[in-house]
Design an enzyme around this catalytic site. Structure first.
Site, PDB file in Angstrom:
ATOM      1  CG  ASN A   1      43.337  28.210  52.026  1.00 31.63           C
ATOM      2  OD1 ASN A   1      42.902  28.907  51.097  1.00 31.63           O
ATOM      3  ND2 ASN A   1      44.608  27.865  52.118  1.00 31.63           N
TER       4      ASN A   1
ATOM      5  CE  LYS B   1      45.259  24.358  50.831  1.00 34.30           C
ATOM      6  NZ  LYS B   1      46.226  23.257  51.018  1.00 34.30           N
TER       7      LYS B   1
ATOM      8  CG  HIS C   1      48.817  28.492  53.019  1.00 34.92           C
ATOM      9  ND1 HIS C   1      49.373  27.475  52.272  1.00 34.92           N
ATOM     10  CD2 HIS C   1      47.797  27.932  53.712  1.00 34.92           C
ATOM     11  CE1 HIS C   1      48.704  26.356  52.496  1.00 34.92           C
ATOM     12  NE2 HIS C   1      47.744  26.602  53.366  1.00 34.92           N
TER      13      HIS C   1
ATOM     14  CD  GLU D   1      49.065  25.102  49.404  1.00 34.26           C
ATOM     15  OE1 GLU D   1      48.353  26.014  48.916  1.00 34.26           O
ATOM     16  OE2 GLU D   1      48.590  24.016  49.811  1.00 34.26           O
TER      17      GLU D   1
ATOM     18  CD  GLU E   1      50.219  26.575  56.740  1.00 37.04           C
ATOM     19  OE1 GLU E   1      49.195  26.134  56.221  1.00 37.04           O
ATOM     20  OE2 GLU E   1      51.020  27.302  56.136  1.00 37.04           O
TER      21      GLU E   1
ATOM     22  N   GLY F   1      47.518  18.411  53.031  1.00 33.48           N
ATOM     23  CA  GLY F   1      47.146  17.759  51.788  1.00 33.48           C
ATOM     24  C   GLY F   1      47.711  16.370  51.627  1.00 33.48           C
TER      25      GLY F   1
ATOM     26  CB  SER G   1      45.434  16.347  56.902  1.00 31.56           C
ATOM     27  OG  SER G   1      46.244  16.447  55.753  1.00 31.56           O
TER      28      SER G   1
END
Length: 292
Positions: A46, A48, A132, A134, A208, A214, A254
């Site tokens: 991904n 992003k 996702h 985010e 996730e 991150g 990560s």
């Protein structure tokens, strides 16, 4: 630092089975479902909101230089929407190009800023990511609800796409002992309510843990396996043993070339959704770690 392991609460309607460390051979045997066919691994990158025209071209050249992916693995990359046509036309055909999002709406119309599944399929894009973390959190506005994520996933698969549906808990939810309530009772239940049994053939689940995205902090292999096993156990009860056996569950949090081999050795981890490392040569190390 790695957050201390917290025992997971009992999964709804099914007690969790005892887990054990496995060799690669026994892990592959454990991945075989009721049909006897092993679940094919799936590794996604991904990207992003990253990449200029020049850096994306360099990244594609790097990926093309890797040669064909491992035969036991589907590999996809998800560039920003702006770069989808270039990557589609330039990336080696043995790798899949995915969108990072898809609209809930059908067809074409007054949906400013959206990309519908019809548009993506017409452009030769047959995979997408939904939900996702985010996007669930939002960018200065209300994030996507589980119902919206499920509706997007349903729309994508109804148009012939493969959807990588993301689920996962925040650090606060995990520390409060609500991981199963969030991941199973909310995220997975919304998908179960929206999808037909046949739809699941076109769905990949990406677990996730939000606290490990991150941050440089990764769930231990044991924590990740425990969460994946809980998801699969829940699917067995809530959906069917066949769907639970066949559905691929990625880990995303990560993932690096340094920890990929240890993670993929777990029998319920069927691949990775990779963030920052997919923008570097570490992605090849992750692919190498999953070779049969």
């Amino acid at each position: 630092p790695t957050p201390p392991a917290r025992p997971l609460a009992r999964a709804p309607r099914k007690a969790m089975a005892t887990r054990r460390v496995m060799t690669r051979a026994s892990t592959m045997a454990a991945r075989r479902g009721m049909s006897g066919a092993a679940r094919k691994l799936v590794i996604g990158g991904n990207w992003k909101c990253n990449g200029t025209r020049a850096s994306v071209a360099e990244l594609v050249d790097m990926l093309n230089g890797y040669g064909a992916p491992p035969s036991n693995c589907d590999v996809f990359v998800a560039p920003p929407a702006l770069h989808l046509p270039f990557v589609r036309d330039s990336l080696q055909s043995t790798m899949i190009v995915s969108a990072q999002n898809v609209a809930r709406e059908d067809g074409y119309g007054a949906y400013t800023g959206e990309m519908t599944a019809d548009m993506l399929v017409d452009s030769g894009i047959s995979w997408c990511i939904t939900g996702h973390s985010e996007r669930r959190m939002g960018f200065g506005s209300a994030g996507e609800s589980s119902a919206l994520v499920a509706a997007k996933t349903k729309m994508a698969v109804s148009k012939g796409m493969t959807a990588v549906a993301c689920v996962g808990e925040t650090l606060e939810e995990r520390e409060a002992g609500r991981m199963l309530d969030v991941v199973l009772g909310d995220h997975m239940q919304a998908l179960a309510d929206a999808l037909s049994p046949a739809d699941w053939e076109s769905v990949v689940i990406a677990y996730e843990p939000v606290w490990a995205i991150g941050t440089g902090v990764t769930a231990t292999p044991e924590q990740a396996e425990e969460a994946h096993a809980a998801i699969r156990d829940w699917m067995q009860s809530a959906l069917s043993p066949a769907i639970a056996d066949a559905t691929r569950i990625q880990y995303g949090g990560s993932v690096k070339d340094s920890n990929a081999a240890e993670l993929i050795a777990k029998s319920n981890i069927d691949g990775f959704l990779v963030g920052g490392a997919s923008l570097t040569s570490a992605f090849k190390g992750i692919l190498d770690a999953v070779k049969a």
